[in-house]
Motif scaffolding. Sequence first.
Motif, short mmCIF file in Angstrom:
data_model
loop_
_atom_site.label_atom_id
_atom_site.label_comp_id
_atom_site.label_asym_id
_atom_site.label_seq_id
_atom_site.Cartn_x
_atom_site.Cartn_y
_atom_site.Cartn_z
N CYS A 71 -33.19 -45.07 -39.88
CA CYS A 71 -33.51 -43.94 -39.00
C CYS A 71 -32.37 -42.92 -38.98
N ALA A 74 -32.40 -41.03 -42.35
CA ALA A 74 -33.49 -40.04 -42.43
C ALA A 74 -33.16 -38.83 -41.56
N TYR A 75 -32.66 -39.05 -40.37
CA TYR A 75 -32.30 -37.95 -39.48
C TYR A 75 -31.19 -37.11 -40.11
N GLY A 125 -42.80 -42.46 -49.04
CA GLY A 125 -42.90 -41.21 -48.28
C GLY A 125 -43.30 -41.45 -46.84
N LEU A 126 -44.26 -42.33 -46.64
CA LEU A 126 -44.68 -42.67 -45.27
C LEU A 126 -43.55 -43.38 -44.52
N PHE A 128 -40.33 -43.01 -45.05
CA PHE A 128 -39.33 -42.01 -44.70
C PHE A 128 -39.80 -41.18 -43.51
N SER A 129 -41.07 -40.79 -43.52
CA SER A 129 -41.61 -39.97 -42.41
C SER A 129 -41.50 -40.72 -41.09
N PHE A 130 -41.82 -42.00 -41.10
CA PHE A 130 -41.73 -42.80 -39.88
C PHE A 130 -40.27 -42.92 -39.44
N LEU A 132 -37.85 -40.86 -40.09
CA LEU A 132 -37.42 -39.55 -39.61
C LEU A 132 -37.93 -39.32 -38.19
N LEU A 133 -39.18 -39.64 -37.92
CA LEU A 133 -39.73 -39.49 -36.58
C LEU A 133 -38.93 -40.32 -35.58
#
Length: 160
Positions: A71, A74-75, A125-126, A128-130, A132-133
Motif C-alpha cells: 500500500c 502504490a501510494y 493491475g487490479l 495495484f488499484s486496490f 493504491l486505494l
Amino acid sequence: MAVESVVDQEALAHECRAFTAYLTGLAPTAYVLEKYRLGHGRIPYLTQEPPQWVDRLLLRAAIQGSLLLRCADAYARILRPTGMLRQKLVLALAVLENSPPTHLRLNSAREGSAAVLALGVLGRGLGFSFALLMGVLMFGPLHLVSALFADQRRGTVTHG
C-alpha cells in the motif's frame, strides 16, 4: 563503530530484508545486504532537503510487513514518486536485478498463452488499484494534514 551507525546498519538491513521479500519473495543474501548498505550512501534523498513527514511515515509503514509495504509503495508511486521510499525501493531493485539468485527471478520473461498472460496483467493491475486505494485511505489524510501544517509553519496560506 558508533552506536548511531550500528543502529543505522541494523535499520538498513531490516529495510533490505523487507524490500527483498516484497520484490522477490526471497531473503537477501549477504551480498545483497552489503550492496544495499553501500548504495544507500549515495541515494539522492540524502543530499536533498530533509524527507517530508509523509516520507518517513511511508517508510515506517513499509517495513512493518508486505501488505503495508504494498500500500505504501502504490501510494508513493503515484503521490511521492521521487520520495524516500521509492528511492530506497529503486536501490533495492537495482541491487537485486544484478545479484544471483534474484536476477533470474526479476529478469526472466513469463511464459504462457496470451490469455494467461492477459489475466496476469489484469490481476496485477487490479491488485495495484486496490493497494493504491488502501494507500490513499491510510496515508492520504495524514499527507494532507502534514502538508497543511507545513504551509502554516512557513506562514503561507493555501487557497483551494
